[in-house]
Scaffold this active site. Structure first.
Site, PDB file in Angstrom:
ATOM      1  N   ASP A  54      -7.488  -9.445  15.030  1.00  0.00           N
ATOM      2  CA  ASP A  54      -6.035  -9.539  15.267  1.00  0.00           C
ATOM      3  C   ASP A  54      -5.688 -10.324  16.527  1.00  0.00           C
ATOM      4  O   ASP A  54      -5.034  -9.827  17.448  1.00  0.00           O
ATOM      5  CB  ASP A  54      -5.418  -8.138  15.316  1.00  0.00           C
ATOM      6  CG  ASP A  54      -5.568  -7.407  13.989  1.00  0.00           C
ATOM      7  OD1 ASP A  54      -4.681  -7.548  13.141  1.00  0.00           O
ATOM      8  OD2 ASP A  54      -6.604  -6.744  13.789  1.00  0.00           O
ATOM      9  N   HIS A  64      -3.884 -13.123  16.431  1.00  0.00           N
ATOM     10  CA  HIS A  64      -2.486 -13.534  16.212  1.00  0.00           C
ATOM     11  C   HIS A  64      -2.146 -14.823  16.965  1.00  0.00           C
ATOM     12  O   HIS A  64      -1.130 -14.905  17.673  1.00  0.00           O
ATOM     13  CB  HIS A  64      -1.519 -12.412  16.595  1.00  0.00           C
ATOM     14  CG  HIS A  64      -1.505 -11.285  15.605  1.00  0.00           C
ATOM     15  ND1 HIS A  64      -0.705 -11.280  14.492  1.00  0.00           N
ATOM     16  CD2 HIS A  64      -2.241 -10.137  15.531  1.00  0.00           C
ATOM     17  CE1 HIS A  64      -0.920 -10.174  13.790  1.00  0.00           C
ATOM     18  NE2 HIS A  64      -1.859  -9.472  14.406  1.00  0.00           N
ATOM     19  N   ASP A  76      -6.397 -11.799  10.711  1.00  0.00           N
ATOM     20  CA  ASP A  76      -5.223 -12.187  11.505  1.00  0.00           C
ATOM     21  C   ASP A  76      -5.605 -13.020  12.725  1.00  0.00           C
ATOM     22  O   ASP A  76      -5.151 -12.774  13.844  1.00  0.00           O
ATOM     23  CB  ASP A  76      -4.414 -10.961  11.932  1.00  0.00           C
ATOM     24  CG  ASP A  76      -3.536 -10.416  10.814  1.00  0.00           C
ATOM     25  OD1 ASP A  76      -3.451 -11.071   9.758  1.00  0.00           O
ATOM     26  OD2 ASP A  76      -2.934  -9.338  10.986  1.00  0.00           O
ATOM     27  N   HIS A 118      -3.606  -2.207  15.618  1.00  0.00           N
ATOM     28  CA  HIS A 118      -3.547  -2.926  16.894  1.00  0.00           C
ATOM     29  C   HIS A 118      -3.982  -2.094  18.105  1.00  0.00           C
ATOM     30  O   HIS A 118      -4.272  -2.662  19.154  1.00  0.00           O
ATOM     31  CB  HIS A 118      -2.135  -3.475  17.127  1.00  0.00           C
ATOM     32  CG  HIS A 118      -1.883  -4.743  16.381  1.00  0.00           C
ATOM     33  ND1 HIS A 118      -0.984  -5.694  16.815  1.00  0.00           N
ATOM     34  CD2 HIS A 118      -2.428  -5.234  15.252  1.00  0.00           C
ATOM     35  CE1 HIS A 118      -0.977  -6.718  15.958  1.00  0.00           C
ATOM     36  NE2 HIS A 118      -1.840  -6.447  15.000  1.00  0.00           N
ATOM     37  N   ASN A 125      -3.508  -9.879   6.807  1.00  0.00           N
ATOM     38  CA  ASN A 125      -2.264  -9.909   6.049  1.00  0.00           C
ATOM     39  C   ASN A 125      -1.309 -10.980   6.569  1.00  0.00           C
ATOM     40  O   ASN A 125      -0.389 -11.391   5.857  1.00  0.00           O
ATOM     41  CB  ASN A 125      -1.576  -8.541   6.099  1.00  0.00           C
ATOM     42  CG  ASN A 125      -1.297  -8.076   7.512  1.00  0.00           C
ATOM     43  OD1 ASN A 125      -2.196  -8.021   8.355  1.00  0.00           O
ATOM     44  ND2 ASN A 125      -0.056  -7.741   7.811  1.00  0.00           N
ATOM     45  N   HIS A 126      -1.525 -11.465   7.790  1.00  0.00           N
ATOM     46  CA  HIS A 126      -0.661 -12.535   8.313  1.00  0.00           C
ATOM     47  C   HIS A 126      -1.137 -13.915   7.853  1.00  0.00           C
ATOM     48  O   HIS A 126      -0.332 -14.815   7.655  1.00  0.00           O
ATOM     49  CB  HIS A 126      -0.631 -12.493   9.850  1.00  0.00           C
ATOM     50  CG  HIS A 126       0.319 -11.477  10.387  1.00  0.00           C
ATOM     51  ND1 HIS A 126       1.544 -11.796  10.928  1.00  0.00           N
ATOM     52  CD2 HIS A 126       0.232 -10.123  10.463  1.00  0.00           C
ATOM     53  CE1 HIS A 126       2.158 -10.691  11.320  1.00  0.00           C
ATOM     54  NE2 HIS A 126       1.378  -9.665  11.048  1.00  0.00           N
ATOM     55  N   HIS A 180      -9.725  -5.244   6.626  1.00  0.00           N
ATOM     56  CA  HIS A 180      -8.435  -5.467   7.286  1.00  0.00           C
ATOM     57  C   HIS A 180      -7.353  -4.759   6.462  1.00  0.00           C
ATOM     58  O   HIS A 180      -6.723  -5.355   5.586  1.00  0.00           O
ATOM     59  CB  HIS A 180      -8.138  -6.967   7.389  1.00  0.00           C
ATOM     60  CG  HIS A 180      -6.949  -7.286   8.250  1.00  0.00           C
ATOM     61  ND1 HIS A 180      -7.047  -7.673   9.567  1.00  0.00           N
ATOM     62  CD2 HIS A 180      -5.616  -7.247   7.996  1.00  0.00           C
ATOM     63  CE1 HIS A 180      -5.857  -7.883  10.076  1.00  0.00           C
ATOM     64  NE2 HIS A 180      -4.961  -7.613   9.134  1.00  0.00           N
ATOM     65  N   HIS A 225      -6.593  -4.937  11.581  1.00  0.00           N
ATOM     66  CA  HIS A 225      -5.192  -4.693  11.227  1.00  0.00           C
ATOM     67  C   HIS A 225      -4.518  -3.697  12.164  1.00  0.00           C
ATOM     68  O   HIS A 225      -3.362  -3.905  12.551  1.00  0.00           O
ATOM     69  CB  HIS A 225      -5.036  -4.233   9.777  1.00  0.00           C
ATOM     70  CG  HIS A 225      -3.592  -4.078   9.364  1.00  0.00           C
ATOM     71  ND1 HIS A 225      -2.696  -5.130   9.391  1.00  0.00           N
ATOM     72  CD2 HIS A 225      -2.892  -3.000   8.929  1.00  0.00           C
ATOM     73  CE1 HIS A 225      -1.513  -4.707   8.978  1.00  0.00           C
ATOM     74  NE2 HIS A 225      -1.597  -3.427   8.700  1.00  0.00           N
TER      75      HIS A 225
END
Length: 501
Positions: free
Chosen positions: A19, A21, A59, A245, A127-128, A215, A243
């Site tokens: 993650d 991001h 992610d 955080h 998922n992002h 995830h 996933h």
């Protein structure tokens, strides 16, 4: 957990992160570089620790379609840290055409004769940055360019077979399983129906260290909107859970399945919630035979984040709703609380030159019991030069009104609080479902399902897939036409009756 102190020819060293991001708030004047600085730190850490490979739990990107700046920065950093002449000390024994089945180059990047890879990166999608449209995602671009090994992509919606990447370093054998993000309800249903199979090596099954990267929701968000740990096979040794955080990177043992779970958490705060306030870490996993050791590595470039809850009803000695100028007194209390957090941030930042100067600050104020709110925009002006999020320092909320009379006792369950601003965390598909549940009978869907419509609208809104709704309608129309033709239905009246059924 066993101590592994030797860095010998039998020990895998794996840098683990999830993650990241990349690109989150990249246009923000203060926080725009945060994710880029942290990815640079993570990759530099892998190189410094001479990791055999990097394992990412989904992610990597925040947006489904990352900006040019985001892709350019990512490619630049991967090329800088992961390409070079350093030798790779492990071999892959499994059928790579099965492991990397989404690319025209179905082999690990360090074995490509046209590339010089010093630190391979293995990643599942989240998922992002999941595949949409023609089933491609941003990771596939990095995979085609030879920078990342994208694995764990299931192309079937009916059943899943997870085939491990089998690796060997010296006498240590590692089976790396991966599953990219799938809608939780669908994956939950697959597990319940025994449609998820984790394949195992045919020979010497007990000699493999089994590592699984997933995830999905780990905490329960609904009856089927998560994946219980007991769904996973008990032959696993360690599960890397992406996933979620909150950083819970120290492996915890599942006493029912007898495997360990590590939750590295995100490397950037994408919401101002308590879980994001835990200090961010990545992990250096060492595996030798069946023994493992996880070294926690604190991230130095992550922006500090402090959060506090204030229940105004707890301050009866200072004010009540009937106190003269009570709103001014409440504002003064909030000012003092924010100042305390800023002073704490400054103390903790001493000796950490890589930590960004302005912290994230969130004060959640429960004003139940007749208190009034004050102007948050005016309040934020007092801290505009000291915090990274001046516009949303204060978050007002109220408890749900309870039917029973509660005397003198104030208990706050922050999981059940009403939101006063825009609805936080409500998904597009939830809104679609609520709409059709509330609709009159004539407004109900006939050909399209609520689930399908919700998914299409989510892709349209969240992932900028402009053709998602049209593709759903075309698909459903064609499916219905084939069904009607197979049943020999021709008249308009019969068609209406068949559709209603």
């Amino acid at each position: 957990m066993s101590e592994i102190s030797l860095d010998d020819e039998d020990t895998f060293k794996i840098l683990i992160a999830t993650d990241i991001h990349l690109g989150y708030l990249e246009k923000d004047a203060i926080r725009g570089n945060d994710t880029y600085d942290t990815l640079n730190e993570i990759l530099e850490c892998a190189k410094t620790n001479q990791a055999d490979f990097i394992l990412l739990g989904g992610d990597l990107f925040h947006e489904n379609k990352p900006s040019r700046r985001c892709l350019h920065s990512c490619i630049t950093m991967l090329r800088k840290y992961c390409m070079g002449d350093s030798p790779i000390h492990f071999n892959i024994l499994s059928d790579q055409r099965v492991n990397f089945n989404t690319t025209q180059f179905p082999w690990v990047n360090y074995q490509d004769e046209n590339l010089n890879i010093s630190i391979p990166v293995f990643s599942v999608h989240g998922n992002h940055d999941d595949p949409t449209g023609v089933s491609l995602c941003a990771l596939d671009l990095l995979s085609a360019s030879g920078l990342i090994n994208h694995f764990g992509h299931s192309q079937s919606v009916e059943s899943i077979e997870i085939s491990p990447i089998l690796m060997q370093k010296g006498n240590t054998k590692l089976a790396l399983y991966g599953l990219g993000s799938i809608p939780d309800e669908r994956l939950y249903r697959m597990f319940v129906n025994n449609k998820v199979t984790m394949l195992r090596p045919k020979e010497d099954q007990d000699k493999w260290f089994n590592l699984f990267t997933i995830h999905q929701n780990r905490s329960k968000h609904g009856p089927t909107n998560y994946i219980p740990e007991q769904f996973l096979d008990d032959f696993l040794d360690l599960v890397v859970w992406g996933h979620e955080h909150e950083c819970l990177i120290t492996p915890t043992r599942n006493e029912q399945q007898l495997f360990y779970v590590t939750q590295p958490g995100s490397s950037v705060a994408t919401s101002l919630s308590p879980g994001e306030a835990a200090k961010k870490h990545i992990g250096l996993l060492k595996v030798k035979g069946h023994k493992m050791n996880m070294q926690k590595i604190p991230l130095k470039t992550v922006r500090q984040f402090f959060i506090q809850d204030v229940v105004l009803a707890d301050y009866e000695d200072l004010f009540t709703p009937d106190t003269p100028q009570v709103t001014k007194k409440v504002e003064d209390l909030c000012y003092a609380k924010v100042t305390e957090m800023l002073e704490q941030a400054e103390r903790e930042r001493l000796g950490c030159p890589l930590t960004p100067e302005k912290p994230l600050i969130r004060l959640r104020v429960d004003y139940s019991g007749g208190f009034e709110t004050f102007s948050t925009s005016r309040f934020s002006q007092k801290f505009v030069d000291r915090v990274a999020n001046p516009k949303d320092i204060i978050h007002f909320l109220r408890r749900r009104e309870q039917k029973e009379d509660i005397k003198d006792e104030v208990t706050v369950d922050y999981g059940k609080l009403l939101k006063t601003s825009a609805v936080e965390g409500l998904r597009v598909e939830d809104l679609v479902k609520q709409y059709f549940e509330a609709a009159e009978q004539k407004g109900q869907l006939s050909l399209l399902t609520e689930q399908g419509m919700g998914k299409a609208i989510q892709e349209f809104v969240d992932k900028d897939e402009k053709d998602a709704i049209q593709e759903l309608i075309t698909y459903q129309l064609e499916k219905t036409q084939r069904h009607l033709q197979a049943r020999g239905v021709t008249t308009e009246q019969d068609i209406d009756a068949e559709v209603r059924e």
